[in-house]
Design an enzyme around this catalytic site. Structure first.
Site, PDB file in Angstrom:
ATOM      1  N   ARG A 223       0.865  -1.187   0.000  1.00 33.31           N
ATOM      2  CA  ARG A 223       0.000   0.000   0.000  1.00 33.31           C
ATOM      3  C   ARG A 223       0.899   1.233   0.000  1.00 33.31           C
ATOM      4  O   ARG A 223       1.981   1.233   0.612  1.00 33.31           O
ATOM      5  CB  ARG A 223      -0.902   0.035   1.239  1.00 33.31           C
ATOM      6  CG  ARG A 223      -2.110  -0.889   1.189  1.00 33.31           C
ATOM      7  CD  ARG A 223      -3.121  -0.499   0.111  1.00 33.31           C
ATOM      8  NE  ARG A 223      -4.300  -1.338   0.104  1.00 33.31           N
ATOM      9  CZ  ARG A 223      -4.511  -2.351  -0.738  1.00 33.31           C
ATOM     10  NH1 ARG A 223      -3.613  -2.667  -1.655  1.00 33.31           N
ATOM     11  NH2 ARG A 223      -5.647  -3.026  -0.699  1.00 33.31           N
ATOM     12  N   HIS A 271      -1.591  -0.400  -9.836  1.00 32.06           N
ATOM     13  CA  HIS A 271      -2.293  -1.288  -8.892  1.00 32.06           C
ATOM     14  C   HIS A 271      -2.796  -2.549  -9.610  1.00 32.06           C
ATOM     15  O   HIS A 271      -3.990  -2.879  -9.574  1.00 32.06           O
ATOM     16  CB  HIS A 271      -3.456  -0.549  -8.206  1.00 32.06           C
ATOM     17  CG  HIS A 271      -3.895  -1.220  -6.930  1.00 32.06           C
ATOM     18  ND1 HIS A 271      -4.303  -0.526  -5.811  1.00 32.06           N
ATOM     19  CD2 HIS A 271      -3.991  -2.531  -6.590  1.00 32.06           C
ATOM     20  CE1 HIS A 271      -4.632  -1.382  -4.845  1.00 32.06           C
ATOM     21  NE2 HIS A 271      -4.449  -2.617  -5.319  1.00 32.06           N
TER      22      HIS A 271
HETATM   23  P1  NDP Z   1      -1.846 -10.717   5.637  1.00 34.70           P
HETATM   24  O1  NDP Z   1      -2.791 -10.114   6.600  1.00 34.70           O
HETATM   25  O2  NDP Z   1      -1.934 -12.171   5.352  1.00 34.70           O
HETATM   26  O3  NDP Z   1      -0.332 -10.437   6.116  1.00 34.70           O
HETATM   27  C1  NDP Z   1       0.059  -9.219   6.626  1.00 34.70           C
HETATM   28  C2  NDP Z   1       1.470  -9.360   7.148  1.00 34.70           C
HETATM   29  O4  NDP Z   1       1.905  -8.087   7.608  1.00 34.70           O
HETATM   30  C3  NDP Z   1       1.560 -10.317   8.333  1.00 34.70           C
HETATM   31  O5  NDP Z   1       2.756 -11.049   8.295  1.00 34.70           O
HETATM   32  C4  NDP Z   1       1.583  -9.359   9.524  1.00 34.70           C
HETATM   33  O6  NDP Z   1       2.253  -9.853  10.679  1.00 34.70           O
HETATM   34  C5  NDP Z   1       2.370  -8.221   8.947  1.00 34.70           C
HETATM   35  N1  NDP Z   1       2.133  -7.003   9.715  1.00 34.70           N
HETATM   36  C6  NDP Z   1       0.988  -6.346   9.947  1.00 34.70           C
HETATM   37  N2  NDP Z   1       1.181  -5.274  10.714  1.00 34.70           N
HETATM   38  C7  NDP Z   1       2.496  -5.258  10.999  1.00 34.70           C
HETATM   39  C8  NDP Z   1       3.317  -4.400  11.773  1.00 34.70           C
HETATM   40  N3  NDP Z   1       2.815  -3.330  12.413  1.00 34.70           N
HETATM   41  N4  NDP Z   1       4.627  -4.686  11.840  1.00 34.70           N
HETATM   42  C9  NDP Z   1       5.138  -5.763  11.229  1.00 34.70           C
HETATM   43  N5  NDP Z   1       4.424  -6.603  10.465  1.00 34.70           N
HETATM   44  C10 NDP Z   1       3.110  -6.353  10.356  1.00 34.70           C
HETATM   45  O7  NDP Z   1      -1.983  -9.880   4.295  1.00 34.70           O
HETATM   46  P2  NDP Z   1      -1.714 -10.369   2.808  1.00 34.70           P
HETATM   47  O8  NDP Z   1      -0.379 -10.995   2.739  1.00 34.70           O
HETATM   48  O9  NDP Z   1      -2.869 -11.143   2.311  1.00 34.70           O
HETATM   49  O10 NDP Z   1      -1.730  -8.970   2.034  1.00 34.70           O
HETATM   50  C11 NDP Z   1      -0.808  -7.952   2.368  1.00 34.70           C
HETATM   51  C12 NDP Z   1      -1.234  -6.660   1.701  1.00 34.70           C
HETATM   52  O11 NDP Z   1      -0.985  -6.721   0.294  1.00 34.70           O
HETATM   53  C13 NDP Z   1      -2.719  -6.329   1.762  1.00 34.70           C
HETATM   54  O12 NDP Z   1      -3.076  -5.806   3.029  1.00 34.70           O
HETATM   55  C14 NDP Z   1      -2.842  -5.305   0.664  1.00 34.70           C
HETATM   56  O13 NDP Z   1      -2.569  -4.027   1.188  1.00 34.70           O
HETATM   57  C15 NDP Z   1      -1.756  -5.699  -0.326  1.00 34.70           C
HETATM   58  N6  NDP Z   1      -2.309  -6.208  -1.589  1.00 34.70           N
HETATM   59  C16 NDP Z   1      -1.977  -5.559  -2.748  1.00 34.70           C
HETATM   60  C17 NDP Z   1      -2.433  -6.009  -3.954  1.00 34.70           C
HETATM   61  C18 NDP Z   1      -2.029  -5.346  -5.218  1.00 34.70           C
HETATM   62  O14 NDP Z   1      -2.523  -5.691  -6.284  1.00 34.70           O
HETATM   63  N7  NDP Z   1      -1.119  -4.384  -5.174  1.00 34.70           N
HETATM   64  C19 NDP Z   1      -3.303  -7.186  -4.050  1.00 34.70           C
HETATM   65  C20 NDP Z   1      -3.578  -7.790  -2.777  1.00 34.70           C
HETATM   66  C21 NDP Z   1      -3.096  -7.319  -1.596  1.00 34.70           C
HETATM   67  P3  NDP Z   1       1.691 -11.127  11.465  1.00 34.70           P
HETATM   68  O15 NDP Z   1       1.968 -12.303  10.550  1.00 34.70           O
HETATM   69  O16 NDP Z   1       2.500 -11.181  12.693  1.00 34.70           O
HETATM   70  O17 NDP Z   1       0.240 -10.898  11.691  1.00 34.70           O
HETATM   71  C1  OXD Z   2      -6.376  -6.067  -2.637  1.00 30.09           C
HETATM   72  C2  OXD Z   2      -5.855  -5.280  -3.717  1.00 30.09           C
HETATM   73  O1  OXD Z   2      -6.196  -5.662  -1.495  1.00 30.09           O
HETATM   74  O2  OXD Z   2      -6.198  -5.555  -4.879  1.00 30.09           O
HETATM   75  O3  OXD Z   2      -6.963  -7.127  -2.878  1.00 30.09           O
HETATM   76  O4  OXD Z   2      -5.073  -4.352  -3.513  1.00 30.09           O
END
Ligand code: NDP
Ligand code: OXD
Length: 308
Positions: A223, A271
């Site tokens: 993001r 995106h």
């Molecule tokens: P998840 O919720 O599965 O994973 C998030 C990860 O971030 C976890 O490992 C979590 O830690 C870690 N995390 C959260 N907060 C913190 C923090 N404060 N400090 C350190 N680590 C942190 O999310 P996804 O992997 O499914 O997706 C990640 C992001 O990818 C989405 O939220 C979205 O913003 C983005 N995305 C972008 C897309 C695109 O097309 N550009 C498409 C889809 C998603 P923990 O494991 O300990 O909980």
């Molecule tokens: C999602 C994205 O969060 O597309 O799924 O960014």
């Protein structure tokens, strides 16, 4: 017969056939509708484009199921008291792995120099092997873990960082403030796959960008607010960061006058790193509804306090 309200009109064309079929395949008698009296709705399918903002009248709704992985645009909605689930979908993960590996290899191999070479310069610079290029993945969730493992599979030494300590085979896992500094120190490629929450804002800033190896590459498909834009631009100017490939931004579409568009060391992708595909996502939704109807816990439930 349950009622599923599909609240994202712009996506209806993609889901109108496959979602009812997936529900039927899962043995669920359901009608999937675009409009219904709120008090009759059992489940809501949500995307950020959904006009629906007030969830108060949905008194019998058992869950709101997001078609997006990132839920920052709904998680703070005070009218939402129903459980919220984010999207974790094999095709979403697959496409994120492809985007991350593709852009990592572009920079690792120095492909640009051979694609754009107007002077026809014969400059046989051989890239190092992947095993000599440390990569750090910030976020070890559904997407970060898959990307970290794919990169490790190509022999990159991969360090991953998350809020809570993880154990991922082939990946050095770190957590916490000190872990972040350790993970970034000397990294040559940094991938940001954290959710947008108050705790992740500006994770990459002037201080943390300075920890990476000089000339490091940033790949941000997470993001926009994970990175301090001004600090990144400064680091690109000084050469501390060699290139940034960015898929997500604080404002989307990225405004025409934003410095990222014209910067020679920034690649903007709109995106598109990973898209939720209707066919596989419908199966994920159907499975979650099946579980809820069977009294089993929902999958991928969002923690409203943590914000992801
Ligand atoms: P998840 O919720 O599965 O994973 C998030 C990860 O971030 C976890 O490992 C979590 O830690 C870690 N995390 C959260 N907060 C913190 C923090 N404060 N400090 C350190 N680590 C942190 O999310 P996804 O992997 O499914 O997706 C990640 C992001 O990818 C989405 O939220 C979205 O913003 C983005 N995305 C972008 C897309 C695109 O097309 N550009 C498409 C889809 C998603 P923990 O494991 O300990 O909980
Ligand atoms: C999602 C994205 O969060 O597309 O799924 O960014």
């Amino acid at each position: 017969m349950i009622t599923v309200l599909f609240a994202a009109p712009d996506l209806w064309g993609e889901y109108s056939d496959v979602l009812p079929k997936a529900l039927s395949d899962a043995g669920i008698a359901a009608q999937v509708v675009q409009d219904a009296a709120p008090e009759t709705v059992d489940y809501i399918i949500y995307a950020p484009s959904a006009p629906l903002q007030d969830f108060t009248p949905f008194t019998r709704t058992k869950a709101v199921l997001s078609l997006w992985a990132g839920v920052e645009r709904i998680v703070g909605n005070d009218t939402l008291t129903q459980p919220l689930c984010r999207m974790v979908d094999p095709s979403l993960t697959e496409s994120m792995v492809e985007w991350v590996v593709g852009h990592a290899l572009r920079h690792h191999l120095g492909i640009d120099a051979h694609i754009v070479n107007p002077g026809h310069v014969w400059n046989p610079v051989v890239p190092p092997l992947a095993r000599n290029r440390p990569v750090t993945v910030l976020g070890l969730g559904a997407l970060g873990t898959a990307c970290a493992q794919a990169l490790a599979g190509l022999n990159f030494p991969v360090t991953g960082w998350s809020r809570t300590q993880k154990s991922v085979s082939g990946v050095k896992c770190l957590s916490g403030e000190d872990g972040l500094r350790q993970a970034l120190t000397g990294a040559q490629i940094v991938v940001t796959l954290l959710p947008r929450t108050p705790g992740t804002e500006n994770t990459l800033n002037a201080d943390t960008l300075a920890l990476t190896a000089r000339g490091a590459v940033i790949l941000n498909p997470g993001r926009g607010p994970l990175i301090d834009d001004a600090a990144l631009l400064d680091a690109l100017e000084t050469g501390q960061i060699g290139h940034a490939t960015l898929d997500v931004f604080r404002v989307e579409p990225l405004p025409q006058d934003h410095a990222f568009w014209a910067h020679r060391c920034v690649t903007v992708t709109p995106h598109i790193a990973a898209d939720t595909r209707a066919s596989s996502a419908s199966g994920v939704i159907a499975e979650n509804i099946r579980r809820a109807e069977a009294g089993q816990p929902l999958l991928h439930r969002v923690d409203r306090v943590l914000g992801y």
